[in-house]
Design an enzyme around this catalytic site. Structure first.
Site, PDB file in Angstrom:
ATOM      1  N   LYS A   1     -10.617  -3.961  18.573  1.00  0.00           N
ATOM      2  CA  LYS A   1      -9.207  -4.356  18.693  1.00  0.00           C
ATOM      3  C   LYS A   1      -8.748  -4.440  20.145  1.00  0.00           C
ATOM      4  O   LYS A   1      -7.723  -5.034  20.433  1.00  0.00           O
ATOM      5  CB  LYS A   1      -8.331  -3.359  17.941  1.00  0.00           C
ATOM      6  CG  LYS A   1      -8.757  -3.163  16.500  1.00  0.00           C
ATOM      7  CD  LYS A   1      -7.648  -3.467  15.572  1.00  0.00           C
ATOM      8  CE  LYS A   1      -8.108  -3.249  14.137  1.00  0.00           C
ATOM      9  NZ  LYS A   1      -7.115  -3.644  13.170  1.00  0.00           N
ATOM     10  N   LYS A  20     -13.659   0.518  16.081  1.00  0.00           N
ATOM     11  CA  LYS A  20     -12.354  -0.146  15.906  1.00  0.00           C
ATOM     12  C   LYS A  20     -11.647  -0.297  17.246  1.00  0.00           C
ATOM     13  O   LYS A  20     -11.049  -1.331  17.542  1.00  0.00           O
ATOM     14  CB  LYS A  20     -11.501   0.689  14.934  1.00  0.00           C
ATOM     15  CG  LYS A  20     -10.260  -0.035  14.481  1.00  0.00           C
ATOM     16  CD  LYS A  20      -9.769   0.452  13.154  1.00  0.00           C
ATOM     17  CE  LYS A  20     -10.711  -0.008  12.044  1.00  0.00           C
ATOM     18  NZ  LYS A  20     -10.331   0.520  10.747  1.00  0.00           N
ATOM     19  N   PRO A  78      -2.579 -11.826  10.343  1.00  0.00           N
ATOM     20  CA  PRO A  78      -2.810 -11.618  11.779  1.00  0.00           C
ATOM     21  C   PRO A  78      -2.974 -10.135  12.063  1.00  0.00           C
ATOM     22  O   PRO A  78      -2.406  -9.297  11.363  1.00  0.00           O
ATOM     23  CB  PRO A  78      -1.519 -12.140  12.423  1.00  0.00           C
ATOM     24  CG  PRO A  78      -0.495 -12.111  11.346  1.00  0.00           C
ATOM     25  CD  PRO A  78      -1.235 -12.314  10.048  1.00  0.00           C
ATOM     26  N   ASP A  79      -3.775  -9.790  13.069  1.00  0.00           N
ATOM     27  CA  ASP A  79      -3.949  -8.395  13.461  1.00  0.00           C
ATOM     28  C   ASP A  79      -2.983  -8.099  14.612  1.00  0.00           C
ATOM     29  O   ASP A  79      -3.155  -8.606  15.728  1.00  0.00           O
ATOM     30  CB  ASP A  79      -5.405  -8.135  13.871  1.00  0.00           C
ATOM     31  CG  ASP A  79      -5.674  -6.636  13.993  1.00  0.00           C
ATOM     32  OD1 ASP A  79      -4.903  -5.952  14.696  1.00  0.00           O
ATOM     33  OD2 ASP A  79      -6.643  -6.161  13.365  1.00  0.00           O
ATOM     34  N   ASN A 128       0.855  -1.204   0.000  1.00  0.00           N
ATOM     35  CA  ASN A 128       0.000   0.000   0.000  1.00  0.00           C
ATOM     36  C   ASN A 128       0.879   1.238   0.000  1.00  0.00           C
ATOM     37  O   ASN A 128       2.105   1.136  -0.007  1.00  0.00           O
ATOM     38  CB  ASN A 128      -0.965  -0.033   1.187  1.00  0.00           C
ATOM     39  CG  ASN A 128      -0.219  -0.101   2.503  1.00  0.00           C
ATOM     40  OD1 ASN A 128       0.482   0.831   2.884  1.00  0.00           O
ATOM     41  ND2 ASN A 128      -0.340  -1.224   3.190  1.00  0.00           N
ATOM     42  N   ASP A 180      -4.256  -6.230   5.197  1.00  0.00           N
ATOM     43  CA  ASP A 180      -5.248  -7.086   5.854  1.00  0.00           C
ATOM     44  C   ASP A 180      -5.200  -8.515   5.319  1.00  0.00           C
ATOM     45  O   ASP A 180      -5.491  -9.454   6.034  1.00  0.00           O
ATOM     46  CB  ASP A 180      -6.656  -6.507   5.636  1.00  0.00           C
ATOM     47  CG  ASP A 180      -6.848  -5.220   6.427  1.00  0.00           C
ATOM     48  OD1 ASP A 180      -6.463  -5.211   7.610  1.00  0.00           O
ATOM     49  OD2 ASP A 180      -7.359  -4.231   5.859  1.00  0.00           O
TER      50      ASP A 180
HETATM   51  O1  C5P Z   1      -8.315  -2.668  10.786  1.00  0.00           O
HETATM   52  P1  C5P Z   1      -7.484  -1.490  10.372  1.00  0.00           P
HETATM   53  O2  C5P Z   1      -6.380  -1.836   9.432  1.00  0.00           O
HETATM   54  O3  C5P Z   1      -8.260  -0.290   9.925  1.00  0.00           O
HETATM   55  O4  C5P Z   1      -6.802  -1.035  11.773  1.00  0.00           O
HETATM   56  C1  C5P Z   1      -5.847  -0.039  11.842  1.00  0.00           C
HETATM   57  C2  C5P Z   1      -4.993  -0.216  13.063  1.00  0.00           C
HETATM   58  O5  C5P Z   1      -4.713  -1.578  13.294  1.00  0.00           O
HETATM   59  C3  C5P Z   1      -3.628   0.434  12.903  1.00  0.00           C
HETATM   60  O6  C5P Z   1      -3.184   0.828  14.191  1.00  0.00           O
HETATM   61  C4  C5P Z   1      -2.790  -0.707  12.345  1.00  0.00           C
HETATM   62  O7  C5P Z   1      -1.409  -0.524  12.633  1.00  0.00           O
HETATM   63  C5  C5P Z   1      -3.359  -1.892  13.086  1.00  0.00           C
HETATM   64  N1  C5P Z   1      -3.335  -3.168  12.344  1.00  0.00           N
HETATM   65  C6  C5P Z   1      -2.486  -4.166  12.763  1.00  0.00           C
HETATM   66  N2  C5P Z   1      -2.487  -5.371  12.119  1.00  0.00           N
HETATM   67  C7  C5P Z   1      -3.325  -5.602  11.076  1.00  0.00           C
HETATM   68  C8  C5P Z   1      -4.193  -4.586  10.639  1.00  0.00           C
HETATM   69  C9  C5P Z   1      -4.153  -3.370  11.284  1.00  0.00           C
HETATM   70  O8  C5P Z   1      -1.738  -3.951  13.711  1.00  0.00           O
HETATM   71  N3  C5P Z   1      -3.309  -6.781  10.469  1.00  0.00           N
END
Ligand code: C5P
Length: 404
Positions: free
Chosen positions: A343, A339, A305-306, A209, A277
């Site tokens: 999270k 969010k 993974p998030d 990105n 994502d």
């Molecule tokens: O879900 P989204 O991408 O909008 O969330 C943004 C936040 O989550 C940011 O702080 C980003 O660094 C974190 N994030 C993450 N791992 C992912 C997706 C997002 O740490 N896989």
């Protein structure tokens, strides 16, 4: 300033004699100074006088077994809050820019993990030479800070830029770097993610990105300036590693998560990376070939993974404060609040990345800070460095420190 320590590397310019004055002035302010001389500097300034003024042993030889037994060169390079090279010749600047380590001074400069301040002194033609200017640009890119040179008459009879700055200018700059009240986060461990992640399709192609890493890098730099011990986990970016920060370079989201978990425990985590994502389900071991008449390949994506959610819900080492970002294009605040809940992070900085906002890759940012159920704080449009400074001030207060 007592308890602060400077490693002063003196190289072989005529201005080396001014190092004695510098040592005296730093000592007056309670700053411990340990001097290192290059071979040429030893011809120009007396090691004995420096030892008497600093009250410490003066070092000059990489291969002294006695010195290595008493104080290894790695320890010497790390046991300082700041490394100062004054005067810095064209030669040491060239060595630093190229990572050479063929004597004690250059080896210490390559081995240090501390901020480095360089005060050049040389003939104006040597300073203006494209080779020197290339080296200086490289070092600035690497995070080295320069003070001077000043303009004026030179010992060689020429006039121009090349004089070592006066001791009071140098002392002033050193004091700013060592200021304890601007370091409220001393002893705090911080983790920052920054930049995009790249998810491989095959050995040459990837999904990524437009994140430049500017906001995350600025936050890591501001945390380090405030005295925190910072690990920055960065995806591929075109900007330099921030000074005084331990930077780990990664490619994919899975690598980023592993590097973040390896950095735990930390007191505060700021997830500013634009993590992909999804990633391709399979990464082809060989470059995918375009076959005549064949249908284009279909990319199947799987979820990454998030990292933010993983850190926020970490069972063993949940940071005291976890901060996430929400880059949104629609209704900002409601989406950011959802969010935050989803999270499990403590704070969220929401920013509008709609087309035309120029946030991704740009220099400026406009954020809403959401710290709980109370009203969101709308910050004005600011440069990313200022957003970082404000966030660090808030982090300091949340951790019970004074704001820098
Ligand atoms: O879900 P989204 O991408 O909008 O969330 C943004 C936040 O989550 C940011 O702080 C980003 O660094 C974190 N994030 C993450 N791992 C992912 C997706 C997002 O740490 N896989």
């Amino acid at each position: 300033m007592s308890g602060r320590r400077v490693l002063l590397i003196i190289t072989g310019g005529i201005a080396a004699y001014k190092a004695q004055e510098l040592v005296r002035r730093l000592k007056e302010r309670g700053i411990a100074v340990r001097c290192v001389l290059t071979r040429a500097a030893k011809e120009l300034v007396s090691p004995l006088a420096l030892a008497a003024l600093s009250g410490e042993k003066v070092y000059d030889d990489l291969f002294s077994l006695t010195d290595e037994a008493e104080m290894g060169h790695i320890r010497l390079s790390r046991e300082a809050d700041l490394v100062v090279v004054a005067p810095a010749t064209a030669d040491i600047i060239a060595k630093m820019a190229h990572g050479l380590a063929d004597d004690l001074a250059s080896t210490l400069l390559l081995a240090t993990d501390k901020p480095v301040l360089v005060a050049p002194a040389m003939n104006p033609f040597m300073w203006r030479h494209p080779a020197t200017q290339r080296n200086v640009a490289q070092l600035i890119h690497d995070g080295v800070e320069f003070v001077g040179p000043a303009e004026g008459d030179m010992a060689c009879g020429e006039t121009g830029p090349g004089r070592l700055v006066e001791p009071d200018v140098l002392v002033e700059r050193i004091l700013v770097r060592l200021e304890p009240q601007s370091q409220p986060l001393r002893g705090v461990r911080a983790l920052v993610t920054s930049g995009p992640t790249c998810e491989a399709i095959d050995p040459v192609r990837f999904i990524a990105n437009r994140s430049s890493g500017r906001q995350g890098h600025a936050i890591a730099a501001a945390l380090a300036r405030a005295g925190a011990q910072v690990t920055l986990v960065s995806g591929p970016v075109a900007i330099p590693d921030p000074p005084g920060v331990h930077t780990v370079h990664v490619e994919s989201a899975r690598d980023m998560l592993a590097a973040c978990e390896a950095a735990l425990p930390v007191d505060v985590a700021v997830c500013a990376a634009a993590v992909a994502d999804w990633r391709p389900e399979m990464s082809a071991p060989q470059k995918l070939k375009k076959e005549e008449g064949a249908a284009p390949p279909v990319l199947r994506l799987v979820e990454n993974p998030d990292i933010l959610a993983t850190l926020s819900r970490h069972e063993r080492a949940r940071p005291r404060l976890v901060v996430g970002f929400a880059a949104e294009t629609g209704e900002l605040e409601a989406a950011a609040r959802r969010k935050r809940a989803k999270k499990g992070c403590d704070w969220i900085l929401a920013n509008d990345v709609s087309p035309g906002s120029q946030v991704f890759g740009g220099e400026r940012n406009q954020v809403l800070l959401i710290t709980g159920d109370g009203p969101a704080e709308a910050w004005p449009e600011l440069c990313k460095e200022e957003v970082a400074r404000r966030l660090v001030a808030r982090i300091a207060l949340a951790l019970g420190r004074t704001a820098p």
